[in-house]
Design an enzyme around this catalytic site. Structure first.
Site, PDB file in Angstrom:
ATOM      1  N   HIS A 195       0.860  -1.189   0.000  1.00  0.00           N
ATOM      2  CA  HIS A 195       0.000   0.000   0.000  1.00  0.00           C
ATOM      3  C   HIS A 195       0.891   1.231   0.000  1.00  0.00           C
ATOM      4  CE1 HIS A 195      -3.157   2.801   0.604  1.00  0.00           C
ATOM      5  NE2 HIS A 195      -2.763   3.123   1.822  1.00  0.00           N
TER       6      HIS A 195
ATOM      7  N   HIS B  27      -5.281  10.186   0.183  1.00  0.00           N
ATOM      8  CA  HIS B  27      -5.989  10.333   1.452  1.00  0.00           C
ATOM      9  C   HIS B  27      -5.107  10.856   2.579  1.00  0.00           C
ATOM     10  CE1 HIS B  27      -4.754   6.118   0.793  1.00  0.00           C
ATOM     11  NE2 HIS B  27      -4.338   6.155   2.033  1.00  0.00           N
TER      12      HIS B  27
ATOM     13  N   ASP C 260      -7.744   1.948   1.826  1.00  0.00           N
ATOM     14  CA  ASP C 260      -7.536   2.753   3.040  1.00  0.00           C
ATOM     15  C   ASP C 260      -8.266   4.083   2.957  1.00  0.00           C
ATOM     16  OD1 ASP C 260      -6.546   3.216   5.566  1.00  0.00           O
ATOM     17  OD2 ASP C 260      -4.656   4.048   4.874  1.00  0.00           O
TER      18      ASP C 260
ATOM     19  N   ASP D 185       1.289   4.838   0.158  1.00  0.00           N
ATOM     20  CA  ASP D 185       0.997   6.244   0.436  1.00  0.00           C
ATOM     21  C   ASP D 185       2.125   7.065  -0.171  1.00  0.00           C
ATOM     22  OD1 ASP D 185      -1.360   5.909   2.191  1.00  0.00           O
ATOM     23  OD2 ASP D 185       0.080   4.846   3.450  1.00  0.00           O
TER      24      ASP D 185
END
Length: 902
Positions: free
Chosen positions: A13, A351, A125, A15
């Protein structure tokens, strides 16, 4: 009964920026991608890797390693590296509906260049997901989605059939939009790291799998168990093939496979039970205790949300429609530049970025990106209005000479009134015509006549005209060197008559022919009034709003509330047993700033003593990583003065009151809200979300423990008892709450915190937002509820400026006043006008906010054929040639494709 299969999906994941700034995270991304390509080259047992559902990771890698493009493309084509469908993993509630669409379109567009992409709605997420996501996904040809937040599963031991509690006994469920569209949803019930770092030793593997198999079986409705082999920024597990072989040896009755989402979803769909739970609409963790919803990211670093709002407005509601108007008249559409601007903007939409829940370095870089997008859109807007203005036939109104034209463009989807404020050049003198040292005195010596503003028919408009002095300026011609000049400036403020939807109207600065009586909007020092509203200001700075149409008055609204915030960028937490500070007992200084026939402004100043910060024990709690819910801290005994300057603005024809507050923030660890008590008795309210005006309860569900019940909004939130209503529209203020009395709407205008939160201690001093901060909102009293009153039109008017350009008297090919597209419906919401990404079709989008079918009619002299389309701009059915009349079912997102330049 099918054999139990453990689907192990490798991923990381990613980010893009979070607890490290972008370039530091990218350093690790490059290592990950290098390791992945080397592994795929050397080990045929390593089957595939899911690149987190976003294509930007490919761009970020290839900027450093462009020589790897063909190798990367090879493995993407072979579905060994799986990308898309999104460009970035955005926050769903803090980015506009159109931004969510562009994210999908651009992600698919970029992924297609590499030959293959995932058909999965991937929200691993995302901090909650809007209710229209299933409809959007279905329109994009995506029938499955997976998400990590928003739904609380009960598990087999707590199974409830036909529950209406927004929860599911299984991780598999049917997720349905308000229009009835649905997708198969997979909740990552054990999170997206439940298969991370699979052991290869026998003892560790047995312990690992005993626990992991039990955890997955608790929620799975089929024998196909999902294991996500990765986590945040997780390096590649290079020995995964060996780990899978060990698992097979330990559990020969289970089929362990290195899988991918396409294979997993296909297997799940073949073995689903007959009746899955249906979860409808928004996924916002409504059935949880409320302490981990992350909703207060809506108010972390509000300045970021405001900058994002401005950029979105300029792209969606100004640059794109103006460029489309110009295209209809034969000009080139700036497709490449607009796509580049969107991609720059969306780099701020992940996000952990737009949510304001990263370290300070991340958000400093975001500000630079926002400024770049703002500069790009300003240039596009400037060029398009110049092209359009050059095509307009402009003649002075009869009886007037020396008229100076002002063309006003209205890019929203409905007629509107507004007030224009613009500084124009009354006279220019170029350096080529006079020594630049003499020009300023020459211009200042000119005696100006009395002036007025008239429309194209010569009708005088309510206006205020002021001398603005002499300023330097320059032209940058397309075919010559720059041309500097000085100009005598005039500031004109005038009320327009009705501006046509998706069109323009021309006004003229002229010499006044006769004296006119000016009707001032402030008749005494405390009351502002027009034909729709009467605003009466009290000595404490609150005010009454009388809605003349209904006779309803809202008393003592607009006061401020201040509490501590001992939480973090993710979640608000008020101090223990704390009584809020309010401005109700303060004496405010009230003065008139502007008062004429077009507009009135009144300034309210509060000097407010509040605690300078939280008490000292908060620092110890942060050092010990005490979770926000468990923190106990009061406020400092030391006080500071918070200065609030609130400007109330009422335009001549406005049906709402514009409010802007400037805050000299000298305090830390606090939250500031504006309060609108309504006395309206209701147990629910409305708020705008993505392609939806959603109804939400005023009180939380029984499981909710958090004292706060905050929500997201896009443009507005609204209370109504069915007869009367009050709506508050905002510019980049996304957090609101209906207070416990169920009649007061509270909107957050500032939140100051000092740390990121989550898995460690990351100080974020800039998140205290010290110094000058501003916030703007618009208060609209009305009859009925927000949908019936169409308050979204007034909300969009408040958010979307008209564009005014000074012009010349000249010949042209289009009329002085004009509308490019005429459309009509009984209550559809217009969201977008642009050119298609793949073909030269004009794209126009709407949504139906109501529980009833509507009809959409469209016609334009510039359109050849009309088609229905889907969200990714694929043509569907032809619906007309010179005119289209289209049924739009309840809650439908409707896109129309039009072949232009007939």
């Amino acid at each position: 009964m099918s054999k139990t299969t453990a689907h192990i999906i490798s991923h990381s994941h990613w980010d893009r920026e979070w607890y490290l700034p972008f370039e530091k995270h990218r350093y690790y991304l490059v290592k990950l991608m290098d390791d992945l390509l080397e592994k795929l080259e050397s080990d045929p047992e390593y089957k595939s890797f899911h690149l987190d559902g976003q294509t930007i990771a490919v761009d970020d890698y290839l900027e450093i390693k462009p020589e790897k493009r063909e190798l990367l493309k090879k493995y993407i084509e072979e579905n060994k590296i799986i990308i898309g469908p999104w460009y970035i993993l955005q926050d769903a509630f803090l980015t506009s509906a159109e931004a969510n669409v562009r994210n999908l379109i651009i992600g698919m567009h970029d992924a297609e260049k590499f030959g293959s992409f995932s058909k999965l709605g991937y929200f691993p997420d995302t901090f909650g997901v809007y209710g229209q996501a299933p409809q959007m996904l279905q329109q994009a040809g995506i029938s499955t989605a997976t998400f990590g937040r928003g739904v609380k599963p009960t598990g087999f031991n707590n199974m409830v059939s036909d529950s209406v509690n927004f929860e599911s006994p299984f991780s598999e469920l049917e997720w349905q939009s308000p229009d009835g569209s649905s997708v198969l949803g997979i909740l990552l019930a054990n999170w997206y790291s439940n298969g991370n770092e699979v052991p290869t030793s026998e003892e560790e593997a047995k312990q690992f799998w005993e626990q992991k198999l039990a955890d997955a079986r608790k929620y799975a409705s089929t024998p196909h168990l999902l294991y996500m082999n990765g986590c945040d920024h997780q390096p590649l597990q290079k020995d995964l093939p060996e780990a899978i072989r060990m698992a097979k040896d330990l559990y020969p009755e289970i089929d362990f496979v290195h899988s991918n989402f396409a294979d997993y979803m296909e297997a799940v769909q073949k073995t689903l039970p007959e009746n899955l739970q249906t979860v409808q609409g928004e996924l916002r963790n409504q059935r949880t205790d409320g302490w981990s919803t992350l909703v207060n990211t809506a108010s972390a670093r509000i300045y970021l949300k405001q900058m994002n709002h401005l950029c979105q407005i300029k792209l969606e509601r100004l640059a794109e429609p103006l460029s489309t108007f110009a295209y209809m008249l034969g000009e080139e559409y700036p497709e490449d530049y607009l796509r580049f601007a969107w991609k720059q903007l969306m780099q701020n939409h992940p996000h952990d970025s737009i949510c304001g829940c990263s370290v300070d370095e991340v958000h400093e870089e975001m500000v630079t990106r926002f400024k770049k997008v703002d500069q790009m859109t300003d240039m596009i807007i400037q060029e398009q209005i110049e092209k359009l203005t050059n095509k307009i036939e402009i003649n002075a109104p009869a009886g007037y000479s020396h008229a100076k034209p002002l063309v006003v463009f209205n890019t929203v989807g409905h007629d509107r009134h507004t007030v224009i404020e613009k500084v124009i050049d009354y006279e220019r003198v170029y350096f080529r015509d006079m020594s630049f040292t003499k020009i300023p005195d020459y211009l200042k010596g000119k005696v100006l006549p009395e002036l007025a503003i008239v429309n194209a028919s010569g009708e005088v408009q309510a206006a205020s005209i002021e001398d603005a002095g002499v300023e330097f300026g320059y032209d940058l011609p397309d075919d010559a060197f720059r041309q500097p000049y000085f100009a005598r400036k005039m500031k004109v403020t005038f009320a327009t008559d009705k501006l046509p939807a998706l069109g323009y109207q021309t006004y003229f600065l002229v010499e006044k022919q006769e004296a006119t009586e000016e009707v001032l909007m402030i008749k005494n020092d405390r009351v502002i009034e027009n034909n729709h509203l009467k605003i009466s200001v009290h000595s404490n700075g609150s005010y009454d709003i009388e809605h003349k149409g209904s006779g309803k008055t809202y008393y003592h609204v607009g006061g401020y509330e201040n509490t501590s915030d001992i939480g973090n960028e993710y979640m608000f937490k008020k101090g223990t047993n704390e009584k809020p500070y309010t401005t109700s007992a303060l004496k405010a200084n009230i003065q008139i700033l502007e008062n004429n026939a077009a507009r009135a402004k009144m300034e309210i100043t509060h000097k407010w003593e509040i605690p300078v910060s939280a008490a000292a024990e908060l620092e110890d709690m942060k050092d010990r990583l005490v979770w926000h819910r468990d923190r106990e801290a009061g406020r400092s005994e030391e006080m500071t003065t918070l200065v609030l300057k609130t400007i109330l603005t009422l335009d001549k024809e406005s049906e709402g009151l514009a409010v802007k507050v400037t805050i000299d923030n000298t305090a830390k660890d606090h939250r500031l809200r504006v309060l609108y008590p309504t006395s309206l008795q209701t147990d629910h309210h409305l708020a705008e979300s993505a392609f939806e005006i959603v109804q939400r309860p005023n009180k939380p569900e029984v499981e909710w423990e958090n004292p706060s019940f905050d929500h997201h909004q896009q443009s507005f939130a609204s209370l109504s008892d069915g007869e009367f209503g009050l709506t508050v529209a905002t510019k980049g203020l996304h957090e609101y709450e209906v207070l416990e009395d169920q009649t007061t709407l509270a909107v957050t205008v500032l939140r100051s915190v000092s740390e990121l939160g989550d898995w460690g201690y990351f100080p974020t001093p800039e998140a205290q937002c010290l110094g000058t901060q501003t916030a703007e909102w618009f208060v609209i009293p009305h009859e009925g509820n927000a949908i019936e009153a169409k308050v979204y039109e007034q909300a969009y008017d408040f958010q979307t400026p008209v564009v005014c350009r000074q012009a010349e008297i000249k010949a042209g090919s289009i009329p002085t006043n004009n509308s490019f597209i005429n459309w009509n419906s009984d209550g559809l919401v217009f969201t977008s006008l642009k050119m298609g990404e793949k073909q030269d079709d004009i794209i126009m989008r709407f949504y139906n906010p109501a529980d009833a079918e509507k009809y959409l009619s469209i016609e334009s002299p510039h359109i050849a054929d009309y088609y229905t389309s889907n969200i990714i701009e694929e043509k569907l059915d032809k619906v007309g040639e010179t005119y289209a009349n289209i049924p739009v079912s309840k809650y439908k997102v409707m896109t129309v494709a039009m072949e232009g330049r007939k």
